[in-house]
Design a protein around this motif. Sequence first.
Motif, PDB file in Angstrom:
ATOM      1  N   SER A 255       0.926  -1.030  -0.148  1.00  0.00           N
ATOM      2  CA  SER A 255      -0.059   0.074   0.253  1.00  0.00           C
ATOM      3  C   SER A 255       0.988   1.555   0.094  1.00  0.00           C
ATOM      4  O   SER A 255       0.613   2.286  -0.654  1.00  0.00           O
ATOM      5  CB  SER A 255      -0.843   0.182   1.160  1.00  0.00           C
TER       6      SER A 255
ATOM      7  N   SER B 189       2.477   1.741  -3.488  1.00  0.00           N
ATOM      8  CA  SER B 189       1.043   2.426  -4.425  1.00  0.00           C
ATOM      9  C   SER B 189       1.429   3.882  -4.335  1.00  0.00           C
ATOM     10  O   SER B 189       1.089   4.876  -4.936  1.00  0.00           O
ATOM     11  CB  SER B 189       0.276   1.583  -3.714  1.00  0.00           C
ATOM     12  N   VAL B 190       1.172   4.641  -2.858  1.00  0.00           N
ATOM     13  CA  VAL B 190       0.662   5.932  -2.582  1.00  0.00           C
ATOM     14  C   VAL B 190       1.908   6.594  -3.054  1.00  0.00           C
ATOM     15  O   VAL B 190       2.348   7.449  -3.460  1.00  0.00           O
ATOM     16  CB  VAL B 190       0.821   5.956  -1.088  1.00  0.00           C
TER      17      VAL B 190
ATOM     18  N   ALA C  48      -3.547   5.738  -6.864  1.00  0.00           N
ATOM     19  CA  ALA C  48      -2.908   4.297  -5.414  1.00  0.00           C
ATOM     20  C   ALA C  48      -3.626   2.739  -5.716  1.00  0.00           C
ATOM     21  O   ALA C  48      -3.232   1.648  -6.110  1.00  0.00           O
ATOM     22  CB  ALA C  48      -2.956   4.408  -4.380  1.00  0.00           C
TER      23      ALA C  48
ATOM     24  N   GLY D 137      -3.787   1.833   0.720  1.00  0.00           N
ATOM     25  CA  GLY D 137      -3.529   2.890  -0.590  1.00  0.00           C
ATOM     26  C   GLY D 137      -4.247   4.472  -0.759  1.00  0.00           C
ATOM     27  O   GLY D 137      -3.749   5.028  -0.556  1.00  0.00           O
TER      28      GLY D 137
END
Length: 534
Positions: A116, A119-120, A168, A408
């Motif tokens: 996560s 993804s951010v 994300a 995310g």
Amino acid sequence: MWRVKSLDAILATAQKKSLHRTLGPVQLTLLGIGAIIGTGIFVLTAAASQKAGPGMMLSFVIAGAVCAVAALCYSELAAMAPVSGSAYTYTYAVMGELLAWCVGWALILEYAVAASAVSVGWSGYVLGLIEKGLGIDFPDLLSAGPTWAMNGIIPMPDFSAGIVNVPAIIVALAVTALLVVGTTESARVNAVLVAIKVVALTVFIVLTLPVIDTANLSPFAPNGMFGAYSGMGVVGAAASIFFAYVGFDAVSTAAEETKNPQRNVPIGLIGSLAFCTVFYLLVALGAAGAIGAQPVLGAGGVAVQPGSPAFVAACALPMNAEQLVCSNEALAHVLRVIGHPQVGNALGLAAMLALPSVILMMIFGQTRIFFVMARDGLLPDGLTKMHPKFKTPYVVTIVTGLAVAVGGALFPVGQLADISNSGTLFAFFMVSIAVLILRRTDPNRNRPFKTPLVWIIAPLSAIGCAFLFWNLPHDAKLVLPIWGAIGLVIYFAYGFRKSHVARGLVEVPELDPDAPQVPVPPMPGAPTPGEDNG
């Protein structure tokens, strides 16, 4: 709950329901590099600067040193037990089912939250490319999740920065789809993405090192070694960026899908770690020396925690707009500031293409932990279901991908990294202890790779992991016991009764001391028990 599943039984289980071995030493090392070089240097450079200033370079050294001794411990166990499961499997074989469950549950926290976080990080570079490279305005409310602050022990959202991080979500689901297709295909794509990352970072180093101004490196550690409060300072930054090194753990998790694992796993673990550490130091030096890396201050004149509402407010001030610590695309931002906007945009594009390889390895590791726990009966057997065409554990891959997308969408990168580290450091601590116990309880077992100076290296690894955990932010440290309590409820409600070892379903029962004893029929003509032989 203290029952142990021996290494022989673990290996027999893996052979009966195994993953396909497709990865060689080069692919395995590239998978490690792909997992290690990513958010820790492309994105967390800014968060580390907020905690440590230019002293983040020392933070990378501290985190790398702890990771190096942990990698040596991992190498010995991974070579002895080349099966999926990583620290979970090793703990099961040495310290028993309950602690193994705790480690596996912590690894779930590690991998999913780390994916996560990446993804951010990917989202930040994509939005930077869209807005600064293409001049397109992306809605703020859809570009970031809320920031979170603790109200007692209850996290409360602040939606002033955004509501949901749409990019994300998109990348998490795309990587999940790729992993469903197959491991070999994923590794091939990853090799290309690793090459893009290495080239991009090399260009960054070449352009920034010549323009380093030593004045930008002073003060070197504005928040000191430990900071004014938990999670800050040079050591606090080391605790945060440690999660960027966990790619080597994903390499050991891939042992069951590796050709000649006794030889190739140690190569992948140690080779990828050594290669990546050099890049971390050079890039950190280039970023801090080129434009400075001093933290922004809150209302009280003290550096604030990255990702917090106070940090968002400080970065919104015009005087802090160009600060490295406030950038969501740190390396591209540095190149734009020193007069290379087009190269900065190109690096942003490279990060956009390459960071998914890190997400890939994190989700890959997560699904394999789920897979092996389900294979041992601690989770429902349906999670081990293989796709009829792609031969991948697609059910657990999809479940993991959805969870990663949610994380995310709703949390900032810095907080996600710290939460992930709470699980990571616990798992590494347990591996360090397992190596020592196994040296005592099974000294004659074949060890294709032996940890050198194990009675020094393993304790250093355990102490280092505990030290970094203690220096995480207070909120992140609380996550592990809360998450662990949830896991214990699930274990005693399901796994304690359904465990294959508890039910005697082991492939080598005579080697498992907790398995029910199987009566041996007498030889023809032999006396029955209690019968006189005369």
